[in-house]
Design an enzyme around this catalytic site. Sequence first.
Site, short mmCIF file in Angstrom:
data_model
loop_
_atom_site.label_atom_id
_atom_site.label_comp_id
_atom_site.label_asym_id
_atom_site.label_seq_id
_atom_site.Cartn_x
_atom_site.Cartn_y
_atom_site.Cartn_z
N SER A 273 0.83 -1.21 0.00
CA SER A 273 0.00 0.00 0.00
C SER A 273 0.86 1.26 0.00
O SER A 273 1.79 1.39 0.81
CB SER A 273 -0.90 0.03 1.24
OG SER A 273 -1.54 1.29 1.31
N HIS A 275 -0.13 3.96 1.01
CA HIS A 275 -0.42 4.67 2.27
C HIS A 275 0.63 4.36 3.34
O HIS A 275 0.86 5.17 4.23
CB HIS A 275 -1.81 4.30 2.78
CG HIS A 275 -2.91 4.99 2.01
ND1 HIS A 275 -3.34 6.26 2.30
CD2 HIS A 275 -3.65 4.59 0.94
CE1 HIS A 275 -4.30 6.61 1.46
NE2 HIS A 275 -4.51 5.61 0.61
N ASP A 282 -5.65 10.11 0.90
CA ASP A 282 -6.95 10.24 0.25
C ASP A 282 -7.52 11.55 0.74
O ASP A 282 -7.50 11.83 1.95
CB ASP A 282 -7.87 9.09 0.65
CG ASP A 282 -7.32 7.74 0.22
OD1 ASP A 282 -6.53 7.70 -0.72
OD2 ASP A 282 -7.69 6.72 0.85
N GLU A 329 -9.21 6.34 -8.86
CA GLU A 329 -9.41 6.90 -7.53
C GLU A 329 -9.17 8.41 -7.56
O GLU A 329 -8.04 8.86 -7.34
CB GLU A 329 -8.46 6.24 -6.51
CG GLU A 329 -8.74 4.76 -6.29
CD GLU A 329 -8.02 4.19 -5.06
OE1 GLU A 329 -7.27 4.94 -4.39
OE2 GLU A 329 -8.20 2.99 -4.79
N HIS A 332 -7.17 9.86 -4.42
CA HIS A 332 -5.86 9.40 -3.91
C HIS A 332 -4.71 10.16 -4.58
O HIS A 332 -4.54 10.10 -5.80
CB HIS A 332 -5.73 7.89 -4.15
CG HIS A 332 -4.44 7.30 -3.63
ND1 HIS A 332 -4.37 6.42 -2.57
CD2 HIS A 332 -3.15 7.47 -4.04
CE1 HIS A 332 -3.10 6.07 -2.36
NE2 HIS A 332 -2.35 6.70 -3.24
ZN LIG Z 1 -5.71 5.84 -1.09
#
Ligand SMILES: [Zn+2]
Length: 363
Positions: A273, A275, A282, A329, A332
């Site tokens: 990820s 993140h 996000d 997305e 993101h």
């Molecule tokens: Zn994300």
Amino acid sequence: MSTSKKRNKSNILCVLCVILIFIVLLLFILYFCVFNDNDEKRLSKIGYSNDEIHTLMEKLSDSQINELYNYDYLPFLESLIGLENYKQENMLSYIEYVNKIDSNSDLEIVIYLVNSNINYPYSAKLVDLVRSKYFILSRLDRYMKYDSDDINTIITNVNSNLDYKFYSNINPTDTSKETLLIVNKYYYLDKNYSYGNLVTIDKKYDNKTGSKLSSVAYEAFKKLVDDASKKGYYIRNNSAYRSYDYQNSLYSNYKILNGLAWADKWSARPGHSEHQTGLALDVGVKGKLSLDSFEGSNEFIWMRDNAHLYGFILRYPKGKEYITGYGYEPWHYRYVGVDVATYIYENNITFEEYYAYFVENKM
Ligand SMILES: [Zn+2]
């Protein structure tokens, strides 16, 4: 013996000597004219013009000129030795290569192929690949193996590692690339890694999540939010740094609830990820945690058009799902620095493509 007889004999000897010297001289002249041509004459006999001979004599060594006598006239030779990347020590290899193909082929490409020790036979596909903007020499075998007739598809897909299935050929990412490190379905992070210092996002910039962000990305995000709010757009963080363990539980829950395919399209496996880097987040509109509604907001339009000016890229764009491996997305964003973000934005490429060519290949 009388003196006159002696004189006559020595006169005859003298004449004989002169004749002998004359014959020897004649033989010498004959030898130089017929048997011992100099280089100019020999090259001219093969068919080189005076201008060509002048260039060849200037740029080739004696032994190389000698090698030329093994060939017929080479119409491309003068142009070849004048090209920028021409290497004298490769001259014979260039000649052999061009002789195998036709002499009107692209000499710069021939020089590149020979200098790079590329063993593939000359072909239109090979030339198109080498000429492509994002061609990476070390991936040539993979380009040649990739089953497509479209050169751009081959370059994009192989550079993005799509010749391997997602998660089928995974490697630890190179964290020395710092803010340009890549995390995706081929590159993962160690369980405990995140980039730089993680800082808790001030509530002024956060939709009450208490998330953390790497300080370099946080500074850029604060500036972005402040500038946007001056124009009436209220952007907040909805989810930034996530630990390996948190991502693990998130992904596992998605998998149980929605199945493997859904979980892999919308969520990352632990370690994979972005993140976890601390460089991605996000975003949403102030007071709105819903990700799905963000695309319809004015804040999204502003982010889409301006995020790069603060060093952020829209990481999973529409139409590039097959490259990134994730659904579109609009919420993101990933911090990569202003210059890189601007390049990616202006050239409409993914971070996967940028990374392969500019980071992994060049740095
Ligand atoms: Zn994300």
